[in-house]
Scaffold this motif. Structure first.
Motif, short mmCIF file in Angstrom:
data_model
loop_
_atom_site.label_atom_id
_atom_site.label_comp_id
_atom_site.label_asym_id
_atom_site.label_seq_id
_atom_site.Cartn_x
_atom_site.Cartn_y
_atom_site.Cartn_z
N UNK A 144 4.38 3.74 -2.97
CA UNK A 144 5.40 2.71 -2.75
C UNK A 144 5.40 2.23 -1.30
N UNK A 145 5.17 3.14 -0.37
CA UNK A 145 5.08 2.77 1.05
C UNK A 145 3.93 1.78 1.26
N UNK A 146 2.78 2.09 0.67
CA UNK A 146 1.61 1.23 0.81
C UNK A 146 1.88 -0.15 0.21
N UNK A 147 2.54 -0.17 -0.93
CA UNK A 147 2.81 -1.43 -1.61
C UNK A 147 3.76 -2.31 -0.78
N UNK A 148 4.75 -1.70 -0.13
CA UNK A 148 5.69 -2.48 0.67
C UNK A 148 5.00 -3.14 1.86
N UNK A 149 4.05 -2.45 2.49
CA UNK A 149 3.30 -3.06 3.59
C UNK A 149 2.38 -4.17 3.09
N UNK A 150 1.82 -3.98 1.89
CA UNK A 150 1.00 -5.03 1.30
C UNK A 150 1.84 -6.26 1.01
N UNK A 151 3.04 -6.06 0.47
CA UNK A 151 3.94 -7.17 0.19
C UNK A 151 4.28 -7.94 1.46
N UNK A 152 4.61 -7.22 2.51
CA UNK A 152 4.99 -7.88 3.76
C UNK A 152 3.87 -8.72 4.33
#
Length: 539
Positions: free
Chosen positions: A136-144
């Protein structure tokens, strides 16, 4: 030719007469391969099947991107299924937005491979967020990174940056770029090696051949004997090959885990409905270096989309896109990338696969694509759908790719009809652009990832420290791995620096068939100022 007869729905603009077709071509002037033109509206039942067929052509890529990202992030299986469904929801919304408010071409929007490379780099380097699972941490940075980089794409589009370049882009540039869209995917894993991590290439060539053979049979040999074969060769080819693979799987010929196996049990155990909504994974995180890397992917996506717009116009039997249409298309892609980032997917861009389907079927109807997008938007919330689509074996997708991407290569080369092929400057430019577009990405693949490339740049005297930064080295790596970007840059430079006349470069003939800015009516023109025709307003 536009289709005439009983299939015309009430309120359609009749084809075969002098009704205007947006894009600067009349029905009488359409390419002979067009069965349904951009403004045509087949009956609802036919449109649903044709729309689903358009989406089936891009299903491999639209599933491959989330599955690659999910695997790298270590996403749990139940979350992965929802992740895949979200990509279809975003694709449906983005396609409806593009066909209604953007460039209004019959072109499907989906997960871009051009943004996958920076996405992989972000996933690998993203730091942990306290209290959240690693995935989830990785996905949030990808989203940003996607949201911020996409805002730049919005500005590039609506400020007219790409459209202004149109005067410098001739058929000598467009031909190799569009051809490279198809050529770049000849080594897709669904075609050459479905298990690239295992020693020795592995593929079920019998199933690849069956799929390709069925599509060729229906589209080329039986298309004139039955309208069903001519209109639905892709869906019939996939369904036929999938049925054979499923029967062989049930019979035990294909064991679980083998190439070609169809896992029907996974469909029965799927979650019925997914709740998909913006920021469902949390608020995106922004890191400057990640944004820079993703912006390189966005630039590659813009170049590919520019070529896609010309390809879809050519196959739809209308003039080359105007500056206004290009600007609105790129601007809308930027807005939909912002939306994709908010939803937690890997971005959105125009899909070459859908363009190949137009070439195979002659169905260039915007209405058909909108119906297909609506279907995908709805079924994206249904767990059974995503799971069923995921059961299509890679060899079947590979056979589909061979048929479609070969068509795109031919469409690119067909732009050379406007060019003087006795001109040595044209032959040199086209040949070098195609070769560089294949060779440079191959070299980048041999180098490794962006980090290895930047380490190599660091050894360059004097400017090595600048080249090795994410802003420069990372951008060069992403562009260098994108065939269309490399070929386009080479062709653009040579075609505009080597002396050549407008007639020689194909600009004179192209100008005669290209649409003018007045031929394209934006959403503002049609909905707020009320300048659209009745046919357009109906959309």
């Amino acid at each position: 030719m536009g289709y005439e007869g009983d299939d015309a729905s009430e309120g359609d603009s009749p084809t075969g007469v002098d009704d205007p077709v947006e894009g600067g071509a009349s029905s009488e002037g359409r390419a002979s391969l067009v069965e349904y033109g951009i403004e045509d509206r087949p009956p609802m039942g036919t449109s649903v099947v044709l729309g689903v067929q358009h989406y089936l052509t891009m299903v491999g890529a639209n599933i491959a991107v989330p599955l690659i990202l999910a695997g790298l992030m270590g996403m749990p299986e139940d979350v992965t299924a929802k992740f895949v469904g979200t990509f279809f929801v975003v694709s449906g919304v983005a396609t409806l937005a593009q066909t209604t408010f953007g460039n209004r071409y019959p072109i499907v929007q989906g997960a871009p491979f051009s943004m996958l490379a920076p996405g992989i780099a972000i996933v690998a380097a993203a730091p942990a967020v306290a209290g959240l699972p690693d995935w989830q941490s990785k996905l949030l940075y990808l989203q940003g990174a996607i949201v911020v980089a996409a805002l730049a794409e919005v500005a590039i589009g609506y400020l007219g940056v790409v459209g202004r370049l149109r005067s410098y882009i001739s058929p000598v540039v467009v031909a190799p770029v569009v051809a490279l869209i198809g050529l770049s995917l000849f080594s897709a894993p669904q075609i050459v090696d479905v298990n690239p991590g295992v020693a020795g290439a592995q593929q079920n060539w019998w199933l690849v051949g069956l799929t390709l053979g069925l599509i060729v049979l229906f589209s080329q040999y039986l298309g004139d004997r039955s309208r069903a074969f001519g209109l639905f060769p892709v869906i019939l080819g996939i369904a036929g090959a999938w049925t054979v693979a499923a029967v062989l799987s049930v019979a035990g010929v294909y064991a679980p885990g083998s190439i070609g196996y169809v896992d029907l049990r996974s469909v029965a155990s799927a979650e019925p409905v997914y709740a998909v909504y913006p920021f469902m994974w949390g608020m995106p995180r922004v890191q400057a270096s990640f944004v820079v890397g993703m912006f390189a992917g966005v630039l590659a996506s813009i170049i590919e989309s520019f070529a896609d717009y010309h390809a879809v116009a050519r196959l739809s039997g209308v003039g080359a896109p105007s500056e206004r249409r290009i600007n609105h298309g790129i601007g809308m892609e930027g807005l939909m990338n912002v939306f994709a980032g908010m939803m937690g997917t890997g971005g959105s861009t125009s899909y070459s696969e859908n363009i190949g389907a137009i070439g195979l079927t002659g169905v260039a109807s915007r209405y058909v694509v909108q119906i297909g997008a609506t279907v995908m938007l709805v079924v994206g919330f249904v767990g059974y759908f995503g799971t069923l689509i995921a059961t299509i074996p890679d060899p079947i997708v590979g056979g589909l790719y061979i048929a479609m991407f070969g068509q795109i290569v031919a469409v690119g080369l067909s732009n050379l009809k406007y060019v003087d092929l006795d001109s040595s400057r044209n032959l040199f430019t086209i040949g070098l652009a195609v070769f560089a577009g294949m060779a440079v990405p191959s070299y980048m693949s041999a180098v490794g990832d962006a980090t290895a490339f930047q380490q190599g740049l660091a050894t360059v005297p004097v400017v090595g420290s600048v080249l090795a930064t994410n802003a420069v080295g990372g951008t060069l790596y992403i562009l260098g791995t994108t065939n269309m970007a490399v070929g386009g840059i080479v062709a653009l430079f040579l075609d505009n620096t080597i002396e050549g006349t407008p007639e020689e470069r194909g600009l004179a003939d192209w100008a005669r068939i290209a649409e003018g800015d007045e031929d394209f009516q934006s959403a503002y023109d049609r909905f707020l100022r009320g300048e659209g025709t009745s046919a357009e307003s109906a959309d």
